[in-house]
Design an enzyme around this catalytic site. Structure first.
Site, PDB file in Angstrom:
ATOM      1  N   GLU A  77      33.005  38.976  31.572  1.00 55.30           N
ATOM      2  CA  GLU A  77      32.418  39.512  30.228  1.00 55.30           C
ATOM      3  C   GLU A  77      30.928  39.678  30.703  1.00 55.30           C
ATOM      4  O   GLU A  77      30.165  40.830  30.256  1.00 55.30           O
ATOM      5  CB  GLU A  77      32.278  38.221  29.411  1.00 55.30           C
ATOM      6  CG  GLU A  77      31.701  38.655  27.839  1.00 55.30           C
ATOM      7  CD  GLU A  77      31.479  37.268  27.371  1.00 55.30           C
ATOM      8  OE1 GLU A  77      32.335  36.293  27.394  1.00 55.30           O
ATOM      9  OE2 GLU A  77      30.297  36.930  26.439  1.00 55.30           O
TER      10      GLU A  77
ATOM     11  N   ASN B  85      58.961  55.235  42.642  1.00 52.65           N
ATOM     12  CA  ASN B  85      59.696  56.313  43.405  1.00 52.65           C
ATOM     13  C   ASN B  85      59.086  57.732  43.546  1.00 52.65           C
ATOM     14  O   ASN B  85      58.762  58.466  44.490  1.00 52.65           O
ATOM     15  CB  ASN B  85      61.065  56.549  42.788  1.00 52.65           C
ATOM     16  CG  ASN B  85      62.196  55.516  43.604  1.00 52.65           C
ATOM     17  OD1 ASN B  85      61.847  55.156  44.572  1.00 52.65           O
ATOM     18  ND2 ASN B  85      63.339  55.385  43.246  1.00 52.65           N
TER      19      ASN B  85
ATOM     20  N   HIS C 161      35.530  38.700  26.072  1.00 54.78           N
ATOM     21  CA  HIS C 161      35.003  37.678  25.474  1.00 54.78           C
ATOM     22  C   HIS C 161      36.073  36.943  24.795  1.00 54.78           C
ATOM     23  O   HIS C 161      35.951  35.798  24.625  1.00 54.78           O
ATOM     24  CB  HIS C 161      33.906  38.232  24.417  1.00 54.78           C
ATOM     25  CG  HIS C 161      33.359  37.258  23.802  1.00 54.78           C
ATOM     26  ND1 HIS C 161      32.209  36.434  24.305  1.00 54.78           N
ATOM     27  CD2 HIS C 161      33.521  36.771  22.208  1.00 54.78           C
ATOM     28  CE1 HIS C 161      31.776  35.801  23.283  1.00 54.78           C
ATOM     29  NE2 HIS C 161      32.496  36.030  22.288  1.00 54.78           N
TER      30      HIS C 161
END
Lengths: 118, 664
Positions: free
Chosen positions: B69, B398, B47
């Protein structure tokens, strides 16, 4: 049966509403094409109920509600609104309007709203 | 236009925060789909973002955040279940937000084609809704679950009410149900709330009375906690008089605090309440300051410090002067300390982005991974935190890609099928340590060394002299990657060498520990702050050098007869540890001639630590300890071996700072 004042800038809408209301046994005391004329008419003739459009030239519906409520705190005004005017309706209600109906008009819902107020 | 820029800066800073909040909370939601607090924070973040974007007239972003929202609102109101699809959809949405914000930053426009995504979002909302509605109806037909649907009060709120309500007041939980066909639900809701307000005080409501005209109300119920002296019947009558209100559910609430202790804590709670309510209106007590301004401030404090040191060196013999010096010292110290504090930020601000990343990566590579973060609150200089993002991203990639094995492989090896990756930060003395640890397959040391020889980074002979530790560190050499295939996860060209280079540029150090089949641990150590450090000043040959204190583990004097020989190198044995000795003059290319240190009877040694190992540095003289302002060597000098920078000492002379990591 109630005496009703219709305020709307569109003649088509006034006609539409007038038909519905008359079919429900109400009397249309006057029609006005903007808020200013509507307010003047209310001052002159009074009415049991006012249907008020929101977007109108000269003086809009919200301004008109405020004027009418100032003039007569017992006035009963129903707003006529269209999609997307939600926040304006809230504003009108804050100003004292009793209820609202949504365009395009639904006969049944208009009847319900008016019966509730009168 | 400059005004606008200021807005934009604020916009970027804030949207980054909200994106972080969103990411963070979606992860939480995934683990705990029922957590209403999380849903509420998601809703609020979306919002707020929407509001900001709308103000800045970024229409695409506004629409996107609006839709998100909306979705959260539906989740909040139990219209939609939180499914994996919803979570993925949310993540995708956040990615778009991030991308669009970045595009605004780069190109100044949020013009972005989101049609496909928005469509997908829309479909999912509809589907989820349909699904939920049918299941909801079943429940409702069977029992009246009004109790679970009304608003509730927590202890603090109860206390708050108890203290403020009048004697005749009753606290009601009221739900006004609206007709399914109601048009303009938010207007109806506002009418209900307006009517209720005339009968008393609305403590809270859903939708909230202040934002009712903005809220999109999909629910057919207006909920509120109403404090009123009217009786129940009157309230019901008045509210049901409103068009479209089809039912009123009302109960008087028991606001007696359930926890007895709360009462004794009343004062405290009250203060707390006042605090939280006033914070809504009061101007925030924090200020955003550009990092550049802080850099400048730090620089100026550096200058001040240099001048203070020079002043001290003047050694003026006057009463007043000697009075002022300690004062000046204290003020500069405090000033330095304060600015350092201001520059510090919890490392969590950066760590927060990783759970999401690890989740995505593990999903892509079909691995099961528990990702643990510890020490989020550890504070580090902001500029260092900024630089750490990329290296840590690489290390974590990794760990996911090369470290953790697939579940089936892990089971075969007798490990838990869920791999663990741990990211940990903590302070150790004047250093911050960050560790990335996995319990994966570890590093294949033979493969690594073979490749190093093949690429001619080291000779076979050098290799034979290396211990296991040293061999492992080869992974930081450029051009070495132990996996042959390049996956889309890691191996994007940023290698371990870049990680090392970045860390070193921050005056930090990195080393690796790994056991085959047991896992890999990468340890990064960083100075608490750049720019100003404590240092030990030493004399090497006839010059003064500075050694940063955070690199020193101890200093000692040794006799030449204590020196031993291992493989032809000088070492000393200190508490059963063999520590190699290095002649600092040789490291600095100073002509030694016949003047070998072993000829001296006694010599000063600075034990410095680097890459988890210790080395004894022989210097001519230990001088004194001093706060130094680190100035980098200018670019045209380039990277000077064994020197990390320079500083100005008391007499105005320049002293070079030893890069002990290079030397060791």
């Amino acid at each position: 049966m109630a005496k009703i004042l219709i305020v709307d800038d569109a003649a088509f809408m006034r006609m539409n509403l007038k038909n519905i209301l008359e079919n429900n046994g109400h009397e249309i005391v006057d029609e006005a094409a903007n808020g200013k004329i509507g307010f003047e008419s209310y001052q002159k003739h009074g009415a049991d109920l006012v249907t008020m459009d929101i977007t109108m030239p000269e003086m809009d519906g919200i301004e008109a509600v405020k004027k009418i409520m100032e003039f007569d705190s017992d006035a009963k005004v129903i707003m006529c609104s269209a999609m997307g005017q939600q926040s304006l309706v809230i504003e009108a209600i804050e100003a004292g309007a009793k209820d609202f109906i949504v365009k395009p008009f639904n006969k049944k819902r208009i009847k319900e709203a008016i019966d509730k107020i009168i | 236009m400059s005004d606008n820029n200021e807005y934009l800066d604020m916009f970027f800073a804030e949207s980054e925060e909200y994106i972080m909040v969103l990411n963070d909370n979606i992860l939480k939601l995934e683990n705990n789909p029922e957590d209403k607090e999380v849903v509420a924070s998601l809703f609020r973040a979306a919002h707020s973002l929407k509001g900001m974007s709308a103000t800045m007239r970024f229409d695409v972003l506004t629409e996107l955040t609006h839709k998100i929202e909306n979705l959260m609102d539906k989740v909040r109101n139990n219209k939609i279940d939180v499914t994996t699809e919803i979570i993925d959809l949310l993540f995708e949405g956040i990615d778009y937000i991030e991308e669009i914000v970045k595009q605004i930053k780069d190109e100044g426009t949020d013009d972005f084609n989101l049609e496909v995504y928005l469509h997908k979002l829309e479909n999912n909302i509809e589907e989820g809704k349909a699904h939920k509605e049918t299941s909801n109806q079943d429940i409702e037909n069977n029992n009246d679950n009004f109790d679970s649907k009304r608003l509730t009060l927590n202890e603090v709120e109860k206390n708050n009410i108890q203290e403020n309500k009048k004697e005749l007041d009753t606290v009601y939980a009221v739900n006004a149900e609206l007709d399914k066909v109601t048009e303009f639900k938010q207007v109806r809701a506002s009418m209900v709330l307006k009517e209720a307000k005339e009968m008393g005080y609305i403590f809270k409501s859903d939708p909230d009375i202040k934002s009712v005209d903005e809220a999109e109300i999909e629910e057919d119920v207006v909920k509120m906690i109403l404090i009123s002296n009217e009786n129940r019947e009157d309230i019901v009558n008045n509210l049901s008089n409103i068009t479209d209100v089809v039912a009123i559910n009302i109960t008087a609430m028991d606001i007696e605090s359930t926890d007895k202790n709360m009462k004794s804590d009343n004062e405290k709670q009250k203060a707390k309440n006042e605090d939280s309510s006033s914070s809504k209106f009061a101007v925030s007590s924090t200020v955003r300051v550009g990092i550049k301004k802080l850099d400048k401030l730090m620089n100026m404090i550096g200058e001040l410090l240099i001048n203070k040191t020079r002043l001290e060196a003047l050694n003026i013999n006057s009463e007043g002067f000697k009075d002022i010096l300690p004062q000046l010292d204290r003020v500069t110290m405090e000033l330095h300390h304060t600015v350092m504090q201001i520059r510090m930020e919890p490392i969590g601000v950066m760590f927060n982005r990783f759970p999401r990343m690890v989740r995505d990566l593990s999903k892509d590579s079909q691995k099961e991974i528990d990702f643990l973060i510890k020490g989020k609150e550890t504070e580090l200089d902001r500029s260092i935190i900024d630089e750490l993002g990329d290296p840590l991203t690489h290390l974590l990639r990794n760990a996911v890609d090369h470290g953790i094995e697939k579940p089936e492989t892990r089971v075969k090896k007798g490990k838990d099928k869920t791999g663990k990756i741990k990211l940990k930060a903590y302070q150790k003395g004047s250093e911050i340590i960050i560790e990335v640890e996995d319990d994966g397959s570890g590093i294949n040391i033979d493969k690594l060394t073979a490749k190093a020889v093949e690429k001619e980074l080291i000779t076979q002979k050098e290799l034979e002299e290396m211990d296991r530790e040293k061999k492992l560190q080869l992974i930081f050499e450029p051009g070495l990657s132990t996996t042959d295939q390049v996956s889309n996860v890691s191996g994007r060209g940023v290698g371990m060498d870049v990680v090392k280079r970045t860390i070193k540029s921050l005056d930090g150090d990195v080393y690796i520990k790994s056991e085959k089949e047991e896992g890999t641990k990468i340890v990064i150590s960083l100075p608490l702050t750049l720019a100003i450090q404590d240092a030990l000043m030493v004399k090497i040959d006839e010059e003064v050098f500075a050694i940063p204190l955070n690199a020193i583990s101890e200093t000692l004097k040794i006799k030449s007869k204590e020196i031993r020989q291992v493989k032809g190198n000088d070492v000393i044995v200190l508490r059963n540890e063999t520590i190699p000795l290095i002649d600092s003059r040789k490291s600095l290319n100073i002509e030694v001639g016949d003047n070998n240190y072993t000829e001296q009877e006694e010599m000063s040694v600075v034990i410095v630590k680097s890459s988890g190992k210790e080395v004894g540095l022989i210097v001519n003289e230990l001088l004194y300890q001093q706060e130094i302002v680190i100035k980098s060597l200018s670019d045209y000098l380039g990277n000077v071996k064994n020197i990390s920078g320079a500083t100005i000492i008391g007499d105005g002379e320049v002293a070079l700072i030893l890069d002990v990591r290079d030397i060791a």
